[in-house]
Motif scaffolding. Sequence first.
Motif, PDB file in Angstrom:
ATOM      1  N   GLU A  71     -28.567 -47.884  31.177  1.00  0.00           N
ATOM      2  CA  GLU A  71     -28.612 -48.750  29.999  1.00  0.00           C
ATOM      3  C   GLU A  71     -29.278 -50.086  30.311  1.00  0.00           C
ATOM      4  O   GLU A  71     -30.095 -50.593  29.528  1.00  0.00           O
ATOM      5  CB  GLU A  71     -27.194 -48.986  29.472  1.00  0.00           C
ATOM      6  CG  GLU A  71     -26.525 -47.740  28.916  1.00  0.00           C
ATOM      7  CD  GLU A  71     -25.155 -48.037  28.355  1.00  0.00           C
ATOM      8  OE1 GLU A  71     -24.900 -47.595  27.203  1.00  0.00           O
ATOM      9  OE2 GLU A  71     -24.352 -48.695  29.028  1.00  0.00           O
ATOM     10  N   ARG A 101     -21.489 -42.593  24.612  1.00  0.00           N
ATOM     11  CA  ARG A 101     -22.288 -43.517  23.805  1.00  0.00           C
ATOM     12  C   ARG A 101     -23.697 -42.952  23.723  1.00  0.00           C
ATOM     13  O   ARG A 101     -24.313 -42.629  24.747  1.00  0.00           O
ATOM     14  CB  ARG A 101     -22.306 -44.909  24.436  1.00  0.00           C
ATOM     15  CG  ARG A 101     -23.115 -45.926  23.646  1.00  0.00           C
ATOM     16  CD  ARG A 101     -22.783 -47.360  24.025  1.00  0.00           C
ATOM     17  NE  ARG A 101     -22.772 -47.594  25.458  1.00  0.00           N
ATOM     18  CZ  ARG A 101     -21.696 -48.014  26.147  1.00  0.00           C
ATOM     19  NH1 ARG A 101     -20.541 -48.207  25.527  1.00  0.00           N
ATOM     20  NH2 ARG A 101     -21.773 -48.224  27.448  1.00  0.00           N
ATOM     21  N   ARG A 102     -24.177 -42.793  22.506  1.00  0.00           N
ATOM     22  CA  ARG A 102     -25.547 -42.304  22.310  1.00  0.00           C
ATOM     23  C   ARG A 102     -26.490 -43.502  22.276  1.00  0.00           C
ATOM     24  O   ARG A 102     -26.237 -44.496  21.594  1.00  0.00           O
ATOM     25  CB  ARG A 102     -25.659 -41.500  21.030  1.00  0.00           C
ATOM     26  CG  ARG A 102     -27.099 -41.080  20.702  1.00  0.00           C
ATOM     27  CD  ARG A 102     -27.131 -39.881  19.768  1.00  0.00           C
ATOM     28  NE  ARG A 102     -26.645 -38.681  20.449  1.00  0.00           N
ATOM     29  CZ  ARG A 102     -26.631 -37.474  19.896  1.00  0.00           C
ATOM     30  NH1 ARG A 102     -27.081 -37.308  18.654  1.00  0.00           N
ATOM     31  NH2 ARG A 102     -26.186 -36.438  20.560  1.00  0.00           N
ATOM     32  N   ARG A 103     -27.573 -43.371  23.034  1.00  0.00           N
ATOM     33  CA  ARG A 103     -28.506 -44.487  23.150  1.00  0.00           C
ATOM     34  C   ARG A 103     -29.925 -43.998  22.835  1.00  0.00           C
ATOM     35  O   ARG A 103     -30.359 -42.963  23.344  1.00  0.00           O
ATOM     36  CB  ARG A 103     -28.465 -45.067  24.553  1.00  0.00           C
ATOM     37  CG  ARG A 103     -29.344 -46.299  24.730  1.00  0.00           C
ATOM     38  CD  ARG A 103     -29.239 -46.838  26.153  1.00  0.00           C
ATOM     39  NE  ARG A 103     -30.010 -48.054  26.308  1.00  0.00           N
ATOM     40  CZ  ARG A 103     -29.540 -49.277  26.143  1.00  0.00           C
ATOM     41  NH1 ARG A 103     -28.267 -49.441  25.820  1.00  0.00           N
ATOM     42  NH2 ARG A 103     -30.314 -50.331  26.298  1.00  0.00           N
ATOM     43  N   THR A 140     -33.385 -39.925  22.721  1.00  0.00           N
ATOM     44  CA  THR A 140     -31.973 -40.309  22.751  1.00  0.00           C
ATOM     45  C   THR A 140     -31.300 -39.708  23.977  1.00  0.00           C
ATOM     46  O   THR A 140     -31.711 -38.669  24.490  1.00  0.00           O
ATOM     47  CB  THR A 140     -31.238 -39.853  21.478  1.00  0.00           C
ATOM     48  OG1 THR A 140     -31.313 -38.436  21.376  1.00  0.00           O
ATOM     49  CG2 THR A 140     -31.840 -40.507  20.247  1.00  0.00           C
ATOM     50  N   ASP A 188     -32.960 -49.740  30.790  1.00  0.00           N
ATOM     51  CA  ASP A 188     -33.579 -49.581  29.477  1.00  0.00           C
ATOM     52  C   ASP A 188     -33.680 -50.922  28.756  1.00  0.00           C
ATOM     53  O   ASP A 188     -34.697 -51.223  28.122  1.00  0.00           O
ATOM     54  CB  ASP A 188     -32.770 -48.580  28.656  1.00  0.00           C
ATOM     55  CG  ASP A 188     -33.429 -48.242  27.330  1.00  0.00           C
ATOM     56  OD1 ASP A 188     -34.634 -47.939  27.325  1.00  0.00           O
ATOM     57  OD2 ASP A 188     -32.733 -48.297  26.300  1.00  0.00           O
ATOM     58  N   ASP A 189     -32.635 -51.750  28.865  1.00  0.00           N
ATOM     59  CA  ASP A 189     -32.683 -53.091  28.260  1.00  0.00           C
ATOM     60  C   ASP A 189     -33.868 -53.892  28.784  1.00  0.00           C
ATOM     61  O   ASP A 189     -34.489 -54.670  28.046  1.00  0.00           O
ATOM     62  CB  ASP A 189     -31.393 -53.857  28.559  1.00  0.00           C
ATOM     63  CG  ASP A 189     -30.195 -53.363  27.766  1.00  0.00           C
ATOM     64  OD1 ASP A 189     -30.380 -52.634  26.773  1.00  0.00           O
ATOM     65  OD2 ASP A 189     -29.057 -53.699  28.160  1.00  0.00           O
TER      66      ASP A 189
END
Length: 391
Positions: A362, A18-20, A8, A365-366
């Motif tokens: 992000e 925002r935690r991802r 995470t 990562d997507d």
Amino acid sequence: MSTLTTVTLDLPTADGWRRRALAEPGDWAEHPQPYASRVAFAAAHVAADPRGANVPGAPAVVDWDATLAFRRELFRFGFGVAEAMDTAQRNMGLDWPAVQELVRRSADQARSLGARIASGAGTDQAAPGSLRTVEEVLAAYVEQVSYVESTGSQVILMASRHLAAVAAGPDDYHHVYGRLLEQVREPVVLHWLGEAFDPQLRGYWGSTDVAAATATFLDLVHAHAAKIDGVKVSLLSAEHETGLRAALPAGVRLYTGDDFNYPELIRGDGTHHSDALLGAFAAVAPAASAALTALDDGDLTAYDAAMGPTLPLSRHVFEAPTFHYKTGIAFLAWLNGHQPGFTMVGGLQSARGVLHLSRLVELADDARLLRDPDLAAARMTDWLRVQGVTP
């Protein structure tokens, strides 16, 4: 039996955090051979030496080990390297002595590995405003073309800020490029770089009207088609590119430089397609490789599935001001362990802000392009802390 641990990462937003949970990296297969259906170049960045004084205005100090290793990574996925282009910070920190060493080292490596390389030749060895006539611009071009050819690399004729400044109209472009194309040993790539990438190239080919500039460009290409392998167009207009590629002479490729629309342009319309010479491919190489492999197999569904998720990332990296896209490419290379630090020649690591680079994480990562989520999370967390951004 081992159990995968979810990594995470807390990322800042405009109004909080925002935690991802980071995804597992894609299972991207290596593809060391070129592709059958498309020619694909990745325009590679340079890794700066973290110990070097790579501040604005200082001579470039390059981390040669990391820079050359990154090119080997591109070769492993089937790409040729477009060397010493704007992605490598030409006209934005990478000076002519460093360009010469970069082209020589990279060409030597490509030759030893049997890989394809094409390198940029321009006029940036001359100080801004120092070339006052068309003939002086031509002489500067000849010097760089001769150097690139001496290394065994294919030549990419880059757009020249000096020519844009001194040319009186289309005839001057025809004169300079015509003379160069008469002299080159092997077919070259012509590079039309739009003003979104370099505002000093406004009005290239003798007009600020794109249709008029395109007519001049096409006249040149038709007159010298035997010496032109292809043209690289970076105007960020899919409509313009599809019209231009249909008007090119037989045998002249269109290498898309459209980092906003490349999936559809490479895929093609059933009649014409674009090949590729893209800075974006330096950031998305494993996924783009999977897509091009699928295209070779005639599997358009798999092509779309692999290439599609890379486009939001590319559009973010290249968002306005577009000429600072190099910062995102270097940042992602650092997160993925391709270089020891987030340092760029000319101090350009400061050209994008915290929120921009957090969003880049992000989107990478997507697309499943964080090859080691633990490393990426640790480096991103450390970097945020240094920026003074903590939860």
